[in-house]
Design a protein around this motif. Structure first.
Motif, PDB file in Angstrom:
ATOM      1  N   ASP A  18      -5.611  -0.642   3.318  1.00 46.56           N
ATOM      2  CA  ASP A  18      -5.340  -0.095   5.106  1.00 46.56           C
ATOM      3  C   ASP A  18      -4.052  -0.527   5.846  1.00 46.56           C
ATOM      4  N   ASN A  19      -3.275  -1.316   5.143  1.00 49.96           N
ATOM      5  CA  ASN A  19      -2.142  -1.866   6.338  1.00 49.96           C
ATOM      6  C   ASN A  19      -1.339  -2.264   6.015  1.00 49.96           C
ATOM      7  N   PRO A  20      -0.356  -1.421   6.733  1.00 48.58           N
ATOM      8  CA  PRO A  20       1.215  -1.595   6.139  1.00 48.58           C
ATOM      9  C   PRO A  20       2.028  -2.318   6.289  1.00 48.58           C
ATOM     10  N   TRP A  70      -2.381   6.714   5.938  1.00 49.68           N
ATOM     11  CA  TRP A  70      -2.121   6.163   7.319  1.00 49.68           C
ATOM     12  C   TRP A  70      -2.028   6.485   8.124  1.00 49.68           C
ATOM     13  N   ALA A  73      -4.988   8.149   9.965  1.00 47.65           N
ATOM     14  CA  ALA A  73      -5.879   6.326  10.570  1.00 47.65           C
ATOM     15  C   ALA A  73      -6.221   6.802  12.529  1.00 47.65           C
ATOM     16  N   PRO A  76      -5.753   2.897  14.644  1.00 42.29           N
ATOM     17  CA  PRO A  76      -5.147   1.026  13.462  1.00 42.29           C
ATOM     18  C   PRO A  76      -5.264   0.256  14.237  1.00 42.29           C
ATOM     19  N   ARG A  89       3.565   7.992  14.634  1.00 43.47           N
ATOM     20  CA  ARG A  89       2.538   7.272  13.388  1.00 43.47           C
ATOM     21  C   ARG A  89       3.522   7.039  12.284  1.00 43.47           C
ATOM     22  N   VAL A  93       4.496   3.190  10.329  1.00 44.26           N
ATOM     23  CA  VAL A  93       4.480   3.080   9.196  1.00 44.26           C
ATOM     24  C   VAL A  93       5.332   2.393   8.383  1.00 44.26           C
TER      25      VAL A  93
END
Length: 993
Positions: A18-20, A70, A73, A76, A89, A93
């Protein structure tokens, strides 16, 4: 290289989760052992991505899934300051992935940012429990549903939108693990035939995963409708293994009594979990209803509703028991006997019910579920309930941990339920409005709402009405034969496209709907007439083909060229002709092209052969009334011939069976609708305009919800029990819903900082018009003698440039308010909510220094000028009120309103000089004023002038106001309500700022 790159990227992106984070490092790590020599350059990636579509698109699909997640989200931790589904967004990313410009551009082309609206949520404050971590930890059935949707061809954007919208529902239910009992009640508002079932299937999947162990779906009032819902849940959620319950699909003896296997051609497409879910440390689902059987007193006894506990000393809702227990799912009719049986069985296991987290989903919740009992006839000891409403109330009482979620496209009956009746179904906890899904054809796709184009400027390319809508005609000009010809032609075009590769699967069903009356005798007569016309149409003759060729060349060919140039279309009628013969054969098979749909029994519907799931091909003309206007989805509907009137807005919208998804044939859809029909002996109405009015009612309701959904200081501006005053109606004879479903509420104030206020219900009485004109006279006298120019500049290609001249004046707020407070209206109190707001703009909210009054001048030959009670000559504007309407559909010209809005936006700093005109300060409002003459053409306007002076009795002094954005208090609240609530014995409850 492509397979190798796909494996590397899959591994790397799985690692990111879930985390770029820096993608290059993760890709190198993924390639280190198995592919040390792999070319991981961005240049190579761009080449592979460009060629990916020809290889099946797996690499693109992988990145689409991750980027879309992403993009969607919400807040986040790695980018809390960017808004979901925006270019900002996506940039965030890319920045965290640390990829270069070339790779960014390639991904933007392959996976564009889905700047789609999210669901609108009006809700009470709730205790967060359905965290991302908790949802991810238990997601067996949701993930299975996601895989099913992908297999069906859903885009990643559509799946992410469904994920977001279904999550918005589940997180507002009560935590199924909590010890305290609490019922939440909510309403989800979709669009007519827009896929609401997909949303509640997603909600069901997530609720089951979270711990709800009994799901009751109230699905329609006929077996056919209930069975459609049952099959959908079985196919996309419950799955083969839960349906088989251990039976061997290859052993015919073990399959006795199990539905679908062997008699449903789509059985291979039912979701498969591989083995029974309990084997995979998930939980099984036991169906208490099947496709063929509604809920009955249980064959295997009450044990089917008993829930075993792993830890007997702990309650069922304890996690140690809850997540090891099998779930029960049933789909039942809204039928008195069925619900009584269910309630009777539940009463026998009352001991466990207090521990059982349950979910009740009410499909079409404004039908049958709402209490229509007259409160004036109730006894002193409490509310009297209509049958189904009373049984739903008993069901919720029996299940103290049950959550109730209603689904409807026409919410007005539900929001008018008494919020003070705790046992009723008022959505006291949340109201969620879903956005229209991608590919959906709704009311806006058949109406040119607020189009700036004159009728003569509209074409198939720029007008929804011109593309899809045709007049049914009257008398000898009745166009029913033409509608039937359009049905044959559109069927032929579907067959042509199927032969040329569109869609991937052939068009399965092709239908036409004819709806003229609710009377069954009328249906029989109309069906006989259509059948006769069909056999006399001469579709095999030269004359018949000439008629079809003419309609194709004047209608279908130019529409498809303008709207579907990317789809296969024949170059000539000769190329299409063989397909018209095949279409005729399919429609006429069995000797009768017509099916009458108006029965009241399940047996009746069983005989029709209209089970679109089981029947291989339905190519028919359906004639009917009420039974075709709710719940019953007419698959493949392409041509509609409609001329039935009704006085209820929700009923009218539900009759819009032409709304829905039309993949591969959107351009072929035709609506033949009555333009002038008799409502009463003295009143005639335009059905098309009635639909437009109801569409505006619905759009305004949704816009109001969206405006007030934003939290202020972390708290909601409105709660669901304050929603009823947001319901409006544009036509006096079309009420939002039936009178016995309406709850009394009054809107006290609407604050509109930076937004247009445009009242439309002006008096029709000449004396009242004259008095209103006299009240405006002092301000008209302040208008300048010399016009000034206003210009809209081109900006980012959003709008074409335009300009107009106008007379202007600077007037004080007190002077404007002095006029507005004295005006008369067609309906008493209609302007009061706006006036209540404007009256406060004298310093208590924020000072409005002045207003720029603008009287636009029409251009060239269109201008007709006259003095109004001694004013300088003003341009008189022509507007019309259609039959049955007290109000105008639009007052301000589109260019005028956009320029006025641009002045406000520029003053606020939210615009970059998109307009030019007199300077407007941050505490200055803009007022457009129009001396309106009702009439059909310019001769009516001239008739209102004598010697260069306008007759005040013939003038409607109409206006549009845009207050400055500064005209709002520090609280940021926009509305104030006065709502009658039975908890307060009929007294007014005022929710103040």
């Amino acid at each position: 290289m492509s397979d190798m790159l796909l494996k590397i990227h899959t591994s790397a992106l799985d690692g990111l989760g879930d985390n770029p984070r820096p993608f290059g490092k993760w890709a190198a790590l993924a390639a280190e052992d198995d592919y040390p020599d792999a070319d991981l350059s961005e240049a190579e990636f761009c080449v592979q991505l460009a060629e990916d579509k020809e290889r099946g698109g797996a690499l693109t699909a992988l990145w689409a899934r991750v980027l879309t997640a992403w993009d969607f989200a919400e807040s986040p931790p790695w980018s809390p300051d960017t808004t979901a589904r925006t270019a900002q967004r996506r940039i965030a990313v890319y920045h965290r992935l640390r990829i270069g410009d070339a790779m960014r551009e390639a991904l933007d082309v392959a996976v564009p940012v889905a700047e789609v609206p999210g669901a609108t949520v009006i809700a009470r404050e709730h205790t967060p429990w359905y965290t991302r971590e908790r949802a991810k930890a238990r997601s067996f059935y949701w993930q299975a549903y996601e895989r099913t949707l992908r297999r069906k061809g859903w885009s990643e954007t559509a799946i992410a939108s469904l994920d977001e919208a279904s999550r918005a529902v589940v997180e507002r239910l009560t935590d199924p693990e909590q010890a305290a009992r609490r019922q939440a009640k909510g309403l989800v508002v979709g669009y007519v035939q827009s896929g609401k079932t997909a949303n509640f299937t997603g909600v069901t999947a997530k609720a089951l995963d979270a711990g709800y162990r009994l799901v009751i779906v109230l699905g329609g009032t006929l077996n056919l409708l209930r069975a459609q819902t049952q099959r959908r849940l079985d196919m996309e959620l419950i799955g083969q293994e839960n349906i088989l319950r251990g039976a061997d699909p290859d052993d015919l003896d073990s399959l006795v009594g199990i539905d679908y296997v062997g008699d449903d051609e789509d059985w291979p497409d039912f979701v498969s979990h591989g083995v029974r879910p309990s084997t995979l440390q998930a939980f099984d689902i036991e169906r208490l209803t099947t496709r063929e059987k509604d809920y009955k007193s249980l064959d295997q006894g009450i044990r089917a509703l008993e829930f075993e506990k792993r830890e007997p000393t702990l309650p069922l809702y304890d996690p140690a028991n809850l997540h090891r227990a099998a779930a029960r799912v049933m789909v039942v009719k809204k039928n008195k006997r069925v619900l009584e049986r269910l309630i009777g069985d539940l009463k026998q296991i009352h001991g466990i019910l207090g521990e059982l987290p349950a979910l009740v989903i009410d499909d079409e919740s404004d039908q049958a579920s709402v209490n229509t009992s007259d409160p004036k006839k109730w006894e002193k000891d409490g509310a009297q309930r209509s049958a189904i409403n009373g049984l739903i109330s008993k069901l919720l009482t029996l299940l103290p941990r049950a959550q109730y979620v209603g689904y409807t496209a026409t919410p007005f009956a539900n929001v008018f339920v008494d919020p003070g009746d705790a046992e009723d179904i008022f959505p006291s906890d949340f109201l969620i409005s879903l956005p229209p899904p991608d590919g959906y054809m709704g009311a806006r796709d058949f109406h040119d709402l607020d189009s700036p184009l004159e009728p003569g400027q509209r074409t198939f390319a720029n007008s929804q009405q011109k593309t899809h809508v045709r007049d049914v005609g009257v008398g000898s000009y009745d166009r029913l034969q033409e509608a039937m010809d359009a049905f044959v032609l559109s069927g032929a075009l579907k067959l042509y496209r199927s032969d040329h590769g569109v869609p991937d699967k052939p068009f399965r069903h092709h239908t036409m709907l004819v709806h003229e009356s609710v009377k069954m005798d009328d249906h029989a007569e109309l069906a006989l007439r259509i059948n006769s016309m069909w056999h006399q149409a001469g579709y095999t003759s030269t004359a018949g083909h000439d008629r079809l060729a003419a309609l194709w060349s004047t209608d279908f060919a130019p529409v498809s060229a303008a709207r579907a140039a990317d789809l296969p279309n024949p170059a000539s009628y000769d190329e299409l002709r063989p397909y018209t013969s095949r279409a005729r054969q399919l429609i006429g098979q069995g000797g009768n092209p017509v099916v009458v749909v108006n029965g009241d029994t399940d047996r009746y519907f069983d005989q029709l052969g209209l089970d679109f799931d089981r029947t291989p091909n339905v190519w028919k003309i359906l004639v009917g009334g009420t039974k075709l206007s709710r719940g019953f989805t007419v698959e493949g509907l392409t041509v509609t011939y409609y001329r039935r009137t009704t006085r209820q807005g929700d009923t009218l919208m539900q009759m819009g069976r032409w709304f829905g998804f039309r993949p591969g044939y959107r351009d072929l859809v035709r609506l033949y609708i009555g333009r002038v029909e008799a409502l009463t002996k003295t009143v005639s109405v335009d059905l098309y305009d009635a639909f437009e009015a109801v569409c505006r009612d619905e759009e305004l309701f949704r816009e109001q919800l969206a405006a007030y959904a934003e939290l202020v200081d972390g708290k909601p501006q409105v709660t669901p029990d304050q929603v009823p005053p947001l319901v409006y109606q544009h036509l006096p004879w079309v009420k939002p819903t039936s009178r016995n479903k309406m709850f009394n509420a009054e809107l006290v104030e609407v604050r509109s900082p930076g937004r247009a206020i445009e009242p439309a219900a002006y008096p029709q009485d000449s004396a009242a018009l004259s008095r209103n004109t006299e009240r405006w006279s002092p301000l008209l006298g302040k208008l300048s003698h010399q016009p000034v120019m206003f210009t809209r500049r081109v900006q980012d290609g959003r709008a074409s440039a335009g300009s107009f001249s106008a007379l202007t004046a600077r007037i004080s707020h007190a002077d404007l308010l002095g006029v507005l407070s004295k005006l008369e209206w067609e309906a008493e109190g209609i302007f009061r909510p706006h006036l209540g707001y404007l009256e406060q703009l004298d310093g208590r909210l924020a000072i409005v220094d002045e207003w720029l009054l603008i009287s636009p001048q029409l251009s060239g030959s269109d201008r007709i000028e006259a003095s109004v009670l001694g004013s300088v000559p003003l341009s008189l504007v022509r507007r019309t009120r259609q039959a049955g309407k007290p109000s105008f559909g639009r007052i301000a010209g589109v260019l005028h309103r956009e320029v006025a809005q641009g002045l406000i936006d520029t003053a606020d700093g939210s615009d970059t000089q998109s307009v030019a005109g007199p300077a407007v300060g941050s505490h200055t409002g803009v007022a457009l004023i129009y001396p309106v003459v009702e009439g059909k053409d310019s001769s009516d306007v001239r008739a209102a002038i004598t010697g260069g002076v306008a007759d005040p009795r013939e003038l409607v002094m109409a206006f549009t106001l845009i207050p400055p954005r500064s005209a709002i208090g520090s609280s940021g609240r926009l509305v104030r309500f006065q709502v009658k609530d039975s908890r307060h014995h009929g007294e007014a409850i005022v929710a103040t700022p």
